[in-house]
Write a protein that holds these residues in place. Structure first.
Motif, PDB file in Angstrom:
ATOM      1  N   UNK A 240     -95.597 -82.620 -54.804  1.00 37.72           N
ATOM      2  CA  UNK A 240     -96.404 -82.247 -53.638  1.00 37.72           C
ATOM      3  C   UNK A 240     -96.284 -83.265 -52.506  1.00 37.72           C
ATOM      4  N   UNK A 241     -96.036 -84.519 -52.848  1.00 38.98           N
ATOM      5  CA  UNK A 241     -95.921 -85.564 -51.828  1.00 38.98           C
ATOM      6  C   UNK A 241     -94.686 -85.396 -50.954  1.00 38.98           C
TER       7      UNK A 241
ATOM      8  N   UNK B 231     -93.319 -92.368 -52.301  1.00 35.87           N
ATOM      9  CA  UNK B 231     -93.958 -93.678 -52.350  1.00 35.87           C
ATOM     10  C   UNK B 231     -93.238 -94.649 -51.408  1.00 35.87           C
ATOM     11  N   UNK B 232     -91.922 -94.642 -51.434  1.00 36.46           N
ATOM     12  CA  UNK B 232     -91.148 -95.525 -50.566  1.00 36.46           C
ATOM     13  C   UNK B 232     -91.398 -95.188 -49.097  1.00 36.46           C
TER      14      UNK B 232
ATOM     15  N   UNK C  39    -101.476 -87.836 -45.080  1.00 32.76           N
ATOM     16  CA  UNK C  39    -101.579 -87.008 -46.288  1.00 32.76           C
ATOM     17  C   UNK C  39    -100.574 -87.469 -47.349  1.00 32.76           C
ATOM     18  N   UNK C  40     -99.349 -87.763 -46.928  1.00 34.45           N
ATOM     19  CA  UNK C  40     -98.349 -88.229 -47.885  1.00 34.45           C
ATOM     20  C   UNK C  40     -98.753 -89.580 -48.478  1.00 34.45           C
ATOM     21  N   UNK C  41     -99.314 -90.450 -47.668  1.00 36.12           N
ATOM     22  CA  UNK C  41     -99.753 -91.756 -48.150  1.00 36.12           C
ATOM     23  C   UNK C  41    -100.878 -91.590 -49.172  1.00 36.12           C
TER      24      UNK C  41
END
Length: 184
Positions: free
Chosen positions: A18-19, A79-80, A28-30
């Motif tokens: 989902x990320x 994450x990166x 939102x991604x963070x």
């Protein structure tokens, strides 16, 4: 305990997938990456508090192997990107590590292959594979890192920062995911 560990790892994998959907570096991604990291951290605590994977039936260990491997590959990208977005806060456009992605093309695919190779080498009991992967990546990226033909929209320092921060985040993520399987 096995069911909880597998459930949390699977939840982390779902969050990892989902990320990838929100815009790179978005809030939102963070947040989703943070939740994904929390799942991995919780699994680690549970395994450290118990007996790790020692005593698990082989079938359950194999399921964890597959889910953790997918989690290592899929989760490292968002994450990166999230870490790079956090690093960029307050930077000018030319110092932006996101802009440096123009120079270091193919980073998402290279990062996924890197995480897969590192995860596999750690799980296979060959930690030297991490050095091999990093050497290959460094040698392959060296011309881009030292090229005088970089666009004016990005500084050479931003390109180098993106490479170093992205590589370290990606490697630490995949090593941590692999470490779950080696907990005894």
């Amino acid at each position: 305990m096995t069911a909880i560990v597998l459930s949390l790892t699977a939840t982390g994998l779902i969050l990892a997938v989902l990320a990838w959907l929100p815009r790179s570096g978005s809030t939102l991604q963070i947040v989703v990456s943070g939740l994904m990291l929390a799942c991995l951290f919780t699994v680690g605590i549970l395994l450290l508090a118990g007996d790790g994977v020692a005593g698990w039936r082989e079938a359950w260990w194999n399921i964890l192997l597959l889910v953790a491997g997918a989690f290592a590959v899929a989760g490292g990208g968002p994450l990166t990107t999230s870490v790079l977005a956090l690093v960029d806060r307050g930077n000018t456009r030319s110092q932006s590590t996101q802009q440096a992605g123009e120079v270091l093309r193919g980073g998402a695919l290279i990062g996924s292959l890197e995480r897969m190779a590192i995860f596999a080498s750690i799980v296979a009991g060959w930690p030297e594979g991490v050095a091999v992967v990093l050497a290959i990546k460094g040698l392959a990226r060296y011309p881009e890192l030292r090229s005088p033909d970089q666009p004016a929209s990005v500084t050479p320092q931003a390109v180098a920062e993106r490479f170093i921060i992205g590589t370290f985040t990606s490697v630490l993520w995949s090593v941590t995911c692999a470490g779950l399987l080696l907990s005894h």
